[in-house]
Design a protein around this motif. Structure first.
Motif, PDB file in Angstrom:
ATOM      1  N   ASN A  91       1.603   0.223   2.684  1.00 41.29           N
ATOM      2  CA  ASN A  91       2.403   0.149   3.904  1.00 41.29           C
ATOM      3  C   ASN A  91       1.965  -1.078   4.696  1.00 41.29           C
ATOM      4  N   HIS A  92       2.690  -1.393   5.776  1.00 44.71           N
ATOM      5  CA  HIS A  92       2.489  -2.719   6.381  1.00 44.71           C
ATOM      6  C   HIS A  92       2.511  -2.656   7.906  1.00 44.71           C
ATOM      7  N   PRO A  93       1.492  -2.050   8.541  1.00 41.27           N
ATOM      8  CA  PRO A  93       1.518  -1.941   9.991  1.00 41.27           C
ATOM      9  C   PRO A  93       1.201  -3.219  10.749  1.00 41.27           C
ATOM     10  N   SER A  94       0.398  -4.148  10.184  1.00 38.17           N
ATOM     11  CA  SER A  94      -0.070  -5.271  11.002  1.00 38.17           C
ATOM     12  C   SER A  94      -0.191  -6.574  10.221  1.00 38.17           C
ATOM     13  N   LEU A  95      -0.490  -7.633  10.970  1.00 36.29           N
ATOM     14  CA  LEU A  95      -0.680  -8.949  10.369  1.00 36.29           C
ATOM     15  C   LEU A  95      -1.911  -9.018   9.473  1.00 36.29           C
ATOM     16  N   LEU A  96      -2.830  -8.086   9.619  1.00 39.48           N
ATOM     17  CA  LEU A  96      -4.086  -8.146   8.880  1.00 39.48           C
ATOM     18  C   LEU A  96      -4.008  -7.507   7.500  1.00 39.48           C
ATOM     19  N   ASP A  97      -2.891  -6.888   7.164  1.00 37.55           N
ATOM     20  CA  ASP A  97      -2.825  -6.067   5.953  1.00 37.55           C
ATOM     21  C   ASP A  97      -3.088  -6.867   4.676  1.00 37.55           C
ATOM     22  N   ALA A  98      -2.387  -7.978   4.512  1.00 39.19           N
ATOM     23  CA  ALA A  98      -2.580  -8.781   3.306  1.00 39.19           C
ATOM     24  C   ALA A  98      -3.992  -9.330   3.242  1.00 39.19           C
ATOM     25  N   LEU A  99      -4.544  -9.713   4.399  1.00 39.32           N
ATOM     26  CA  LEU A  99      -5.896 -10.247   4.435  1.00 39.32           C
ATOM     27  C   LEU A  99      -6.900  -9.219   3.932  1.00 39.32           C
ATOM     28  N   MET A 100      -6.699  -7.967   4.331  1.00 40.02           N
ATOM     29  CA  MET A 100      -7.629  -6.913   3.919  1.00 40.02           C
ATOM     30  C   MET A 100      -7.619  -6.729   2.402  1.00 40.02           C
ATOM     31  N   VAL A 101      -6.431  -6.693   1.809  1.00 38.61           N
ATOM     32  CA  VAL A 101      -6.337  -6.485   0.365  1.00 38.61           C
ATOM     33  C   VAL A 101      -6.880  -7.694  -0.392  1.00 38.61           C
ATOM     34  N   ILE A 102      -6.480  -8.891   0.012  1.00 41.07           N
ATOM     35  CA  ILE A 102      -6.910 -10.103  -0.691  1.00 41.07           C
ATOM     36  C   ILE A 102      -8.411 -10.302  -0.575  1.00 41.07           C
ATOM     37  N   ALA A 184       4.399  -2.149 -15.870  1.00 40.75           N
ATOM     38  CA  ALA A 184       3.120  -1.941 -15.193  1.00 40.75           C
ATOM     39  C   ALA A 184       3.281  -0.873 -14.118  1.00 40.75           C
ATOM     40  N   PRO A 185       2.229  -0.141 -13.811  1.00 44.74           N
ATOM     41  CA  PRO A 185       2.326   0.921 -12.798  1.00 44.74           C
ATOM     42  C   PRO A 185       2.367   0.360 -11.383  1.00 44.74           C
ATOM     43  N   VAL A 186       2.801   1.205 -10.458  1.00 45.16           N
ATOM     44  CA  VAL A 186       2.782   0.888  -9.032  1.00 45.16           C
ATOM     45  C   VAL A 186       1.686   1.718  -8.386  1.00 45.16           C
ATOM     46  N   GLN A 187       0.681   1.033  -7.844  1.00 43.37           N
ATOM     47  CA  GLN A 187      -0.425   1.699  -7.170  1.00 43.37           C
ATOM     48  C   GLN A 187      -0.154   1.717  -5.674  1.00 43.37           C
ATOM     49  N   THR A 188       0.101   2.889  -5.113  1.00 43.12           N
ATOM     50  CA  THR A 188       0.327   2.979  -3.679  1.00 43.12           C
ATOM     51  C   THR A 188      -1.004   2.879  -2.927  1.00 43.12           C
ATOM     52  N   VAL A 189      -0.928   2.241  -1.768  1.00 43.78           N
ATOM     53  CA  VAL A 189      -2.106   2.027  -0.928  1.00 43.78           C
ATOM     54  C   VAL A 189      -1.717   2.355   0.506  1.00 43.78           C
ATOM     55  N   PHE A 190      -2.578   3.091   1.190  1.00 47.15           N
ATOM     56  CA  PHE A 190      -2.275   3.491   2.564  1.00 47.15           C
ATOM     57  C   PHE A 190      -3.266   2.852   3.525  1.00 47.15           C
ATOM     58  N   ILE A 191      -2.707   2.119   4.490  1.00 43.01           N
ATOM     59  CA  ILE A 191      -3.494   1.465   5.529  1.00 43.01           C
ATOM     60  C   ILE A 191      -3.361   2.301   6.795  1.00 43.01           C
ATOM     61  N   VAL A 213     -10.433  -1.947  17.082  1.00 41.50           N
ATOM     62  CA  VAL A 213      -9.364  -1.286  16.340  1.00 41.50           C
ATOM     63  C   VAL A 213      -9.912  -0.983  14.951  1.00 41.50           C
ATOM     64  N   ARG A 214      -9.756   0.257  14.511  1.00 39.60           N
ATOM     65  CA  ARG A 214     -10.328   0.660  13.227  1.00 39.60           C
ATOM     66  C   ARG A 214      -9.252   0.723  12.144  1.00 39.60           C
ATOM     67  N   TYR A 215      -9.630   0.264  10.958  1.00 40.32           N
ATOM     68  CA  TYR A 215      -8.744   0.319   9.795  1.00 40.32           C
ATOM     69  C   TYR A 215      -9.467   1.014   8.651  1.00 40.32           C
ATOM     70  N   ARG A 216      -8.731   1.836   7.949  1.00 43.19           N
ATOM     71  CA  ARG A 216      -9.243   2.456   6.730  1.00 43.19           C
ATOM     72  C   ARG A 216      -8.162   2.361   5.664  1.00 43.19           C
ATOM     73  N   ILE A 217      -8.565   1.977   4.469  1.00 44.44           N
ATOM     74  CA  ILE A 217      -7.632   1.912   3.337  1.00 44.44           C
ATOM     75  C   ILE A 217      -8.006   2.992   2.334  1.00 44.44           C
ATOM     76  N   ARG A 218      -6.998   3.681   1.844  1.00 42.08           N
ATOM     77  CA  ARG A 218      -7.212   4.661   0.776  1.00 42.08           C
ATOM     78  C   ARG A 218      -6.141   4.461  -0.289  1.00 42.08           C
ATOM     79  N   LEU A 219      -6.479   4.800  -1.515  1.00 43.85           N
ATOM     80  CA  LEU A 219      -5.535   4.695  -2.623  1.00 43.85           C
ATOM     81  C   LEU A 219      -4.718   5.971  -2.714  1.00 43.85           C
ATOM     82  N   GLY A 220      -3.436   5.805  -2.978  1.00 43.08           N
ATOM     83  CA  GLY A 220      -2.557   6.940  -3.183  1.00 43.08           C
ATOM     84  C   GLY A 220      -2.236   7.128  -4.654  1.00 43.08           C
ATOM     85  N   GLN A 221      -1.113   7.745  -4.907  1.00 44.86           N
ATOM     86  CA  GLN A 221      -0.678   8.024  -6.276  1.00 44.86           C
ATOM     87  C   GLN A 221      -0.326   6.737  -7.008  1.00 44.86           C
TER      88      GLN A 221
END
Length: 273
Positions: A91-102, A184-191, A213-221
């Motif tokens: 999901n994509h709540p903020s400008l920091l999302d791509a930075l966190m994953v990369i 290839a599979p789709v790995q869901t990720v929750f921010i 501001v706190r962020y936590r990432i978890r893997l989904g299905q």
């Protein structure tokens, strides 16, 4: 009241300092990446660009932690490092999302808005890393499939833009389309975050924001490659809605300051913040 004013002033300084650091680091890397994108052959340029993006964002997130603007728990992403290539779909709540994953997943290919590829702060680095423009659907899908088949994870936000309708925007079918042709599979990720409006699509850039501001990432299905792309997009959207409906982080109770400090120290040694 004085204490409240002091905290508001402190948080305003943290916000501006954090955004200023991002601009300075982006500009510095762009000045280096611009000539390199012309001088280096594609393969070494790509490797250097993606490694440097990960390093730059990792340092930046550490700095945000150090100044007290944000706290991050990104450890769940480490599970993707040694796994076969997949489409990473957060999901994509903020400008920091791509930075966190990369910052956490090495050598990931990223689908970006075309205007960001021309941005003075990020464009040159993105071009060196051979990130993928989204202005032409056919070209974007073709390049994305090539990347995944070549062994790279692909970072793609199924919403197409930052979230404007809680808990998630209507999802596009691009993730399923790429997964189908790349096999290839789709790995869901929750921010998840304590402030969904912070650096959001419809939020003022310098809005008053209590920090950190706190962020936590978890893997989904992890979903198998779909046969029906439209049906998969609907299924994925319902899954995101169900998972995110009650997933917002809340401020932790008093007495966690010591643990926050320890987590910040852990991050500075390669862990999460």
């Amino acid at each position: 009241m004085r204490l409240a004013h002091w905290r508001a002033l402190r948080d305003a300084v943290r916000l501006r300092l954090g955004l200023g650091l991002l601009a300075l680091m982006g500009l510095a890397w762009s000045l280096l990446a611009l000539p390199l994108s012309y001088l280096l052959p594609r393969s070494p340029g790509l490797r250097l660009g993606r490694y440097s993006a990960g390093l730059t964002f990792r340092v930046y997130l550490r700095l945000l932690t150090w100044i007290g603007a944000c706290r991050f728990d990104l450890r769940a992403l480490d599970a993707l490092r040694e796994q076969p290539a997949c489409i990473i779909a957060p999901n994509h709540p903020s400008l920091l999302d791509a930075l966190m994953v990369i910052s956490r997943v090495p050598h990931v290919a990223c689908v970006m808005k075309a205007e960001l590829m021309r941005n003075i702060l990020f464009g040159a680095g993105a071009r060196l890393a051979r990130y993928i423009r989204n202005d032409s659907l056919h070209a974007m899908v073709r390049r994305a499939v090539t990347e995944v088949r070549g062994g790279s994870h692909l970072l793609l936000f199924p919403e197409g833009t930052r979230t404007t309708r809680a808990p998630v925007n209507r999802l596009q079918g691009t993730a399923g389309l790429i997964a189908k042709y790349a096999r290839a599979p789709v790995q869901t990720v929750f921010i998840e975050t304590t402030d969904a409006a912070f650096l959001g699509k419809e939020s003022a850039l310098f809005r008053k924001t209590p920090m950190p501001v706190r962020y936590r990432i978890r893997l989904g299905q992890r979903f198998d490659p779909p046969k029906n792309v439209a049906a998969f997009a609907r299924e994925l959207e319902q899954y995101f809605k169900a998972e995110l409906a009650d997933a917002a982080l809340t401020d932790r109770p008093a007495g966690t300051a010591a643990r926050d400090g320890q987590r910040a120290r852990d991050w500075s040694h390669g862990g999460s913040a």
